[in-house]
Design a protein around this motif. Sequence first.
Motif, PDB file in Angstrom:
ATOM      1  N   MET A   8       4.456  21.067   0.843  1.00  0.00           N
ATOM      2  CA  MET A   8       4.362  20.646   2.244  1.00  0.00           C
ATOM      3  C   MET A   8       5.665  20.850   3.024  1.00  0.00           C
ATOM      4  SD  MET A   8       2.112  17.134   1.999  1.00  0.00           S
ATOM      5  CE  MET A   8       1.906  16.924   3.767  1.00  0.00           C
ATOM      6  N   LEU A   9       6.651  21.479   2.381  1.00  0.00           N
ATOM      7  CA  LEU A   9       7.939  21.691   3.044  1.00  0.00           C
ATOM      8  C   LEU A   9       8.116  23.124   3.552  1.00  0.00           C
ATOM      9  CD1 LEU A   9      10.615  19.763   0.931  1.00  0.00           C
ATOM     10  CD2 LEU A   9       9.840  19.245   3.234  1.00  0.00           C
ATOM     11  N   LYS A  10       7.065  23.921   3.470  1.00  0.00           N
ATOM     12  CA  LYS A  10       7.197  25.342   3.808  1.00  0.00           C
ATOM     13  C   LYS A  10       7.707  25.553   5.233  1.00  0.00           C
ATOM     14  CE  LYS A  10       4.546  29.665   3.831  1.00  0.00           C
ATOM     15  NZ  LYS A  10       4.834  30.065   5.215  1.00  0.00           N
ATOM     16  N   ILE A  11       7.111  24.861   6.177  1.00  0.00           N
ATOM     17  CA  ILE A  11       7.486  25.053   7.589  1.00  0.00           C
ATOM     18  C   ILE A  11       8.914  24.571   7.833  1.00  0.00           C
ATOM     19  CG2 ILE A  11       6.942  24.417   9.970  1.00  0.00           C
ATOM     20  CD1 ILE A  11       4.012  24.056   8.973  1.00  0.00           C
ATOM     21  N   GLU A  12       9.221  23.362   7.327  1.00  0.00           N
ATOM     22  CA  GLU A  12      10.575  22.840   7.516  1.00  0.00           C
ATOM     23  C   GLU A  12      11.621  23.726   6.853  1.00  0.00           C
ATOM     24  OE1 GLU A  12       8.367  18.780   6.928  1.00  0.00           O
ATOM     25  OE2 GLU A  12       7.937  20.887   6.526  1.00  0.00           O
ATOM     26  N   THR A  13      11.315  24.233   5.646  1.00  0.00           N
ATOM     27  CA  THR A  13      12.262  25.081   4.927  1.00  0.00           C
ATOM     28  C   THR A  13      12.583  26.349   5.706  1.00  0.00           C
ATOM     29  OG1 THR A  13      11.503  24.245   2.775  1.00  0.00           O
ATOM     30  CG2 THR A  13      12.668  26.351   2.779  1.00  0.00           C
ATOM     31  N   GLU A  14      11.563  26.940   6.319  1.00  0.00           N
ATOM     32  CA  GLU A  14      11.781  28.138   7.135  1.00  0.00           C
ATOM     33  C   GLU A  14      12.711  27.831   8.311  1.00  0.00           C
ATOM     34  OE1 GLU A  14       7.895  29.430   8.246  1.00  0.00           O
ATOM     35  OE2 GLU A  14       7.439  30.293   6.273  1.00  0.00           O
ATOM     36  N   LEU A  15      12.556  26.652   8.893  1.00  0.00           N
ATOM     37  CA  LEU A  15      13.408  26.270  10.026  1.00  0.00           C
ATOM     38  C   LEU A  15      14.829  25.945   9.570  1.00  0.00           C
ATOM     39  CD1 LEU A  15      10.830  24.109  11.994  1.00  0.00           C
ATOM     40  CD2 LEU A  15      11.743  26.328  12.689  1.00  0.00           C
ATOM     41  N   TRP A  16      14.953  25.246   8.444  1.00  0.00           N
ATOM     42  CA  TRP A  16      16.290  24.975   7.888  1.00  0.00           C
ATOM     43  C   TRP A  16      17.012  26.287   7.594  1.00  0.00           C
ATOM     44  CZ3 TRP A  16      13.448  21.029   4.449  1.00  0.00           C
ATOM     45  CH2 TRP A  16      13.468  19.770   5.050  1.00  0.00           C
ATOM     46  N   ASP A  17      16.277  27.255   7.037  1.00  0.00           N
ATOM     47  CA  ASP A  17      16.880  28.552   6.704  1.00  0.00           C
ATOM     48  C   ASP A  17      17.351  29.290   7.949  1.00  0.00           C
ATOM     49  OD1 ASP A  17      16.420  28.093   4.041  1.00  0.00           O
ATOM     50  OD2 ASP A  17      14.633  29.367   3.899  1.00  0.00           O
ATOM     51  N   LYS A  18      16.749  28.967   9.090  1.00  0.00           N
ATOM     52  CA  LYS A  18      17.161  29.590  10.354  1.00  0.00           C
ATOM     53  C   LYS A  18      18.339  28.852  11.007  1.00  0.00           C
ATOM     54  CE  LYS A  18      12.617  31.531  11.502  1.00  0.00           C
ATOM     55  NZ  LYS A  18      11.464  31.484  12.436  1.00  0.00           N
ATOM     56  N   GLY A  19      18.779  27.761  10.386  1.00  0.00           N
ATOM     57  CA  GLY A  19      19.961  27.055  10.875  1.00  0.00           C
ATOM     58  C   GLY A  19      19.682  25.778  11.636  1.00  0.00           C
ATOM     59  N   TYR A  20      18.420  25.408  11.797  1.00  0.00           N
ATOM     60  CA  TYR A  20      18.112  24.145  12.467  1.00  0.00           C
ATOM     61  C   TYR A  20      18.479  22.974  11.546  1.00  0.00           C
ATOM     62  CZ  TYR A  20      15.530  26.906  15.894  1.00  0.00           C
ATOM     63  OH  TYR A  20      15.191  27.812  16.867  1.00  0.00           O
ATOM     64  N   LYS A  21      19.117  21.965  12.118  1.00  0.00           N
ATOM     65  CA  LYS A  21      19.608  20.834  11.322  1.00  0.00           C
ATOM     66  C   LYS A  21      18.732  19.600  11.467  1.00  0.00           C
ATOM     67  CE  LYS A  21      23.719  17.976  10.546  1.00  0.00           C
ATOM     68  NZ  LYS A  21      25.098  17.666  11.015  1.00  0.00           N
ATOM     69  N   TYR A  22      18.462  19.212  12.714  1.00  0.00           N
ATOM     70  CA  TYR A  22      17.672  18.001  12.960  1.00  0.00           C
ATOM     71  C   TYR A  22      16.256  18.401  13.431  1.00  0.00           C
ATOM     72  CZ  TYR A  22      22.103  15.446  12.794  1.00  0.00           C
ATOM     73  OH  TYR A  22      23.303  14.902  12.410  1.00  0.00           O
TER      74      TYR A  22
END
Length: 210
Positions: free
Chosen positions: A1-15
């Motif tokens: 269930m972390l797929k979407i968040e992981t993609e965003l974290w990998d793009k540099g989003y923090k919060y």
Amino acid sequence: MLKIETELWDKGYKYIACIDEVGRGCLAGSVVTCAIVMPQGVIIEGVNDSKKLTAKKRDILFELIKDSAVAIGVGEMDCRTVDEINIKNATKLAMKQAIENLRDKDGSKIIPDFVLTDAEKLDIKIPQLNIIHGDATCHGIAAASIIAKVTRDRQMDEMDKIFPQYRFAKNKGYGTKDHVQALLEYGPIEIHRKTFLKKILNIQEQMSFI
């Protein structure tokens, strides 16, 4: 269930603020929303769409999520607001309020750099992604749904102490058979959404002529 968040974290989003609502279809009470920022890579076992969990499981996860979260914000729009601007607009307003209320454990305000919602598109300047059935596919949105659900359920438990005839502790304000029967017998009170009761009150009006 972390797929979407992981993609965003990998793009540099923090919060990354994940948002969900509870109480949209209720006849009584507020619509409650939660915005939550979870730590990067953290997944809490058992977190799922709040509707798929027992009350006991939700209570346990509520505490685990609160302990783990980077920041939590809760939004709420009461029945009068729902009646005035309709449930969809009230839900969006409560979601924006939840974002504004995001605070970390020290009480410091957190401004998200990305927002994930369960379907609703918000009028905000922050980049966002609106996910259909997000509470079933996104860990953060599921966590938000649990915080919102437990928060609202506890509100309705308190209302039950004041208005026991409506059995709010059991139905949480939803249009169950016992709730509708109580409305026909006692009429609406101040926490009822009058725009949601038109059909029920019409039935009562018709019955009075029988």
